[in-house]
Design a protein around this motif. Sequence first.
Motif, PDB file in Angstrom:
ATOM      1  N   ASN A 135      -1.648   2.530  -5.051  1.00 22.23           N
ATOM      2  CA  ASN A 135      -2.858   3.012  -4.396  1.00 22.23           C
ATOM      3  C   ASN A 135      -3.870   1.880  -4.257  1.00 22.23           C
ATOM      4  OD1 ASN A 135      -4.798   4.719  -3.306  1.00 22.23           O
ATOM      5  ND2 ASN A 135      -5.573   5.306  -5.328  1.00 22.23           N
ATOM      6  N   LEU A 136      -3.755   1.098  -3.184  1.00 24.50           N
ATOM      7  CA  LEU A 136      -4.661  -0.030  -2.966  1.00 24.50           C
ATOM      8  C   LEU A 136      -5.969   0.415  -2.321  1.00 24.50           C
ATOM      9  CD1 LEU A 136      -2.149  -2.769  -1.740  1.00 24.50           C
ATOM     10  CD2 LEU A 136      -3.269  -2.599  -3.978  1.00 24.50           C
ATOM     11  N   VAL A 137      -5.868   1.269  -1.308  1.00 28.60           N
ATOM     12  CA  VAL A 137      -7.047   1.813  -0.627  1.00 28.60           C
ATOM     13  C   VAL A 137      -6.749   3.267  -0.282  1.00 28.60           C
ATOM     14  CG1 VAL A 137      -7.755  -0.410   0.367  1.00 28.60           C
ATOM     15  CG2 VAL A 137      -6.244   1.106   1.661  1.00 28.60           C
ATOM     16  N   SER A 138      -7.759   3.979   0.167  1.00 27.01           N
ATOM     17  CA  SER A 138      -7.540   5.355   0.611  1.00 27.01           C
ATOM     18  C   SER A 138      -6.525   5.374   1.753  1.00 27.01           C
ATOM     19  CB  SER A 138      -8.863   5.963   1.072  1.00 27.01           C
ATOM     20  OG  SER A 138      -8.646   7.204   1.704  1.00 27.01           O
ATOM     21  N   SER A 139      -5.552   6.253   1.656  1.00 28.69           N
ATOM     22  CA  SER A 139      -4.508   6.321   2.688  1.00 28.69           C
ATOM     23  C   SER A 139      -5.093   6.648   4.062  1.00 28.69           C
ATOM     24  CB  SER A 139      -3.466   7.379   2.301  1.00 28.69           C
ATOM     25  OG  SER A 139      -4.061   8.656   2.152  1.00 28.69           O
ATOM     26  N   SER A 140      -6.254   7.280   4.085  1.00 27.03           N
ATOM     27  CA  SER A 140      -6.866   7.648   5.359  1.00 27.03           C
ATOM     28  C   SER A 140      -7.363   6.433   6.141  1.00 27.03           C
ATOM     29  CB  SER A 140      -8.031   8.618   5.135  1.00 27.03           C
ATOM     30  OG  SER A 140      -9.069   7.996   4.401  1.00 27.03           O
ATOM     31  N   THR A 141      -7.465   5.284   5.472  1.00 23.99           N
ATOM     32  CA  THR A 141      -7.960   4.078   6.147  1.00 23.99           C
ATOM     33  C   THR A 141      -6.836   3.152   6.606  1.00 23.99           C
ATOM     34  OG1 THR A 141      -8.142   2.687   4.153  1.00 23.99           O
ATOM     35  CG2 THR A 141      -9.994   4.154   4.670  1.00 23.99           C
ATOM     36  N   LEU A 142      -5.589   3.465   6.279  1.00 29.01           N
ATOM     37  CA  LEU A 142      -4.499   2.533   6.567  1.00 29.01           C
ATOM     38  C   LEU A 142      -4.276   2.340   8.062  1.00 29.01           C
ATOM     39  CD1 LEU A 142      -1.879   3.457   3.815  1.00 29.01           C
ATOM     40  CD2 LEU A 142      -3.380   1.450   3.919  1.00 29.01           C
ATOM     41  N   ALA A 172       0.814  -1.216   0.000  1.00 27.77           N
ATOM     42  CA  ALA A 172       0.000   0.000   0.000  1.00 27.77           C
ATOM     43  C   ALA A 172       0.847   1.265   0.000  1.00 27.77           C
ATOM     44  CB  ALA A 172      -0.942  -0.004   1.205  1.00 27.77           C
ATOM     45  N   LYS A 173       2.118   1.124   0.352  1.00 26.98           N
ATOM     46  CA  LYS A 173       3.017   2.273   0.329  1.00 26.98           C
ATOM     47  C   LYS A 173       3.482   2.604  -1.090  1.00 26.98           C
ATOM     48  CE  LYS A 173       4.854   1.392   4.974  1.00 26.98           C
ATOM     49  NZ  LYS A 173       6.065   1.003   5.756  1.00 26.98           N
TER      50      LYS A 173
END
Length: 212
Positions: free
Chosen positions: A40-47, A36-37
Motif C-alpha cells: 500500500n504505497l498510495v491510495s488506490s484511487s489515485t493510481l 503499488a500492486k
Amino acid sequence: MTPSEKIESLQAVAPDVSRETAEKMLGLESFFLKWAKTINLVSSSTLDEAWKRHFLDSAQLWNWRGETKAWLDLGSGSGFPALVIALLERDSGARVTLVESNVKKSAYLRQAITALDLNAHVLTRRVEELEDGVFKGSSTTITARAFAPLDRMLEWTNGFGCASARALLHKGRGFHAELDDARRRWAFDLVERTSLVDSDSVILDITAVRRL
C-alpha cells in the motif's frame, strides 16, 4: 496519457528537464505502479492519475531548488517527492536522504534507488529520532508531502535543525490553520508558492525559523 504526452507535461511543469531524464521518469512510474500492486504505497484511487497526482506534483519543486546541494525528505512513504527529486538531480551530484519508519516502504525506496541508480539513501527511523547532525548540511532543502502538521514538524526537528534550514512543503486547503498553530511557538519567513499542478494546494517555502 501517452508516453510523449507525459514527457511534455513533465517538461511543462519543470521546463529545464531534459528529454532523457523525462524518459527515465517514465521508468520510475512503471517501477512505482508495479510495487503499488503488492504494498500500500498510495491510495488506490489515485493510481489512475499517478502521473499528475504524484509525479508532476513532486517535480514542480525543481523550479524552486535554488542553490540546493542536498535534500532531506521527511516521512518519505511512497517516495514522493524524494524519488522524483533524486531522479531530476541524477547528474548534478546533489544527494537525497529519505526518512521513512515503515520497513516495507523503506525496502521499496531502496529497491527504487538501486534500480534507477539514484544518488540517494534511506534512513529507516522516525523523524523525531533523527540526530541533530542530519539537518545541518550546507545548502540542504527539507521536503515533506502528506506528512505531519507544520508545528509538529518544527518540534520534531527543532525548527528544521539550524538557522540556515529551508523547507519546501506540500500543503492542502487547511494550510492557513497549520500556519496559525505553528506561529504560536515559531517565527519564520514564508513564501506561499501556488501549486503548478493542483489549484487546491500550495508549496510553503520556509526559511529563517526561530523559536519564540
